[in-house]
Design a protein around this motif. Structure first.
Motif, PDB file in Angstrom:
ATOM      1  N   LYS A   1      -9.895 -81.007  24.974  1.00 18.00           N
ATOM      2  CA  LYS A   1      -9.625 -82.369  25.414  1.00 18.00           C
ATOM      3  C   LYS A   1      -8.247 -82.404  26.046  1.00 18.00           C
TER       4      LYS A   1
ATOM      5  N   LEU B   1     -13.195 -90.221  35.607  1.00 16.09           N
ATOM      6  CA  LEU B   1     -13.736 -89.395  34.532  1.00 16.09           C
ATOM      7  C   LEU B   1     -14.167 -88.061  35.133  1.00 16.09           C
ATOM      8  N   LEU B   2     -13.801 -87.016  34.473  1.00 17.56           N
ATOM      9  CA  LEU B   2     -14.150 -85.677  34.935  1.00 17.56           C
ATOM     10  C   LEU B   2     -15.217 -85.098  34.021  1.00 17.56           C
ATOM     11  N   ARG B   3     -16.222 -84.490  34.610  1.00 18.70           N
ATOM     12  CA  ARG B   3     -17.263 -83.829  33.842  1.00 18.70           C
ATOM     13  C   ARG B   3     -16.833 -82.387  33.631  1.00 18.70           C
ATOM     14  N   VAL B   4     -16.955 -81.906  32.419  1.00 15.52           N
ATOM     15  CA  VAL B   4     -16.559 -80.536  32.097  1.00 15.52           C
ATOM     16  C   VAL B   4     -17.811 -79.691  31.959  1.00 15.52           C
ATOM     17  N   GLN B   5     -17.831 -78.603  32.696  1.00 16.26           N
ATOM     18  CA  GLN B   5     -18.927 -77.658  32.585  1.00 16.26           C
ATOM     19  C   GLN B   5     -18.386 -76.408  31.927  1.00 16.26           C
TER      20      GLN B   5
ATOM     21  N   PRO C   1     -13.935 -78.677  35.949  1.00 22.87           N
ATOM     22  CA  PRO C   1     -14.147 -80.122  36.063  1.00 22.87           C
ATOM     23  C   PRO C   1     -14.626 -80.529  37.453  1.00 22.87           C
ATOM     24  N   GLU C   2     -15.432 -81.567  37.489  1.00 22.12           N
ATOM     25  CA  GLU C   2     -15.890 -82.156  38.746  1.00 22.12           C
ATOM     26  C   GLU C   2     -15.411 -83.595  38.782  1.00 22.12           C
TER      27      GLU C   2
ATOM     28  N   LEU D   1     -15.977 -87.293  39.453  1.00 20.84           N
ATOM     29  CA  LEU D   1     -17.155 -88.126  39.602  1.00 20.84           C
ATOM     30  C   LEU D   1     -16.934 -89.277  40.573  1.00 20.84           C
TER      31      LEU D   1
ATOM     32  N   THR E   1     -10.066 -85.738  31.002  1.00 22.94           N
ATOM     33  CA  THR E   1     -11.048 -84.677  30.835  1.00 22.94           C
ATOM     34  C   THR E   1     -11.478 -84.651  29.381  1.00 22.94           C
TER      35      THR E   1
ATOM     36  N   SER F   1     -14.287 -82.826  26.735  1.00 24.81           N
ATOM     37  CA  SER F   1     -15.263 -81.750  26.635  1.00 24.81           C
ATOM     38  C   SER F   1     -16.576 -82.296  26.109  1.00 24.81           C
ATOM     39  N   ASP F   2     -17.651 -81.587  26.423  1.00 23.10           N
ATOM     40  CA  ASP F   2     -18.979 -81.964  25.975  1.00 23.10           C
ATOM     41  C   ASP F   2     -19.142 -81.602  24.502  1.00 23.10           C
TER      42      ASP F   2
END
Length: 161
Positions: free
Chosen positions: A5, A115-119, A139-140, A142, A153, A155-156
């Motif tokens: 995080k 908001l950033l998506r974490v892969q 991160p992507e 959005l 960021t 995390s999932d």
């Protein structure tokens, strides 16, 4: 904060410039703040050399008056130079303080959160001694519309195993 995080702004300098540009271009109060800022910048550009040259001439005149034995005129010229410099710096401080207050108030009212998506990408190593996996985060972004923003960021939680 825990692992995975982070809260921050990845491109702080770029976002700061964008934030200031958005503030100048905003149409709040029918552009009166923009006109005030441009007027103050114009006054700054005109008054800075004028105050510097005037103060310099007052000091030089005071030196000559001292050489000629006119101490009253020299004292008056030094007082005038001191007054010019004091008024100039007080005006600058009040102007900067006013525009910073307006900018910070605008920034509080016009926040944009990205908001950033974490892969997570896992790669296993073929080591006989250590069998571990290396995870990297990519991160992507959005959403982005050019407004001042804060990047978060997260995390999932499903993949934190």
């Amino acid at each position: 904060m825990g692992e995975g995080k982070s809260v921050g702004t990845p491109l702080l300098d770029g976002e700061k410039v964008t934030s200031e540009r958005c503030w100048i271009r905003s149409d709040e109060n029918s552009g009166s703040q923009r006109r005030g800022l441009m007027g103050d910048l114009t006054c700054f550009l005109l008054l800075t050399p004028l105050a510097a040259v005037s103060s310099f001439l007052c000091v030089e005149g005071a030196k000559r008056q001292v050489l000629w034995g006119n101490s009253l005129e020299a004292g008056c010229l030094m007082a005038l130079a001191t007054f010019l410099i004091t008024v100039y710096f007080v005006w600058n401080m009040l102007t900067i303080r006013y525009h910073m207050k307006i900018f910070l108030g605008w920034r509080l009212k016009n926040q944009n959160v990205k908001l950033l998506r974490v892969q997570r990408i896992s790669t296993a190593t073929d080591s006989s001694v250590n069998n571990y996996s290396v995870e990297t985060m990519a991160p992507e972004v959005l959403a982005s519309n050019g407004s001042p923003s804060v990047s978060i960021t997260i995390s999932d939680p499903e993949r934190n195993e």
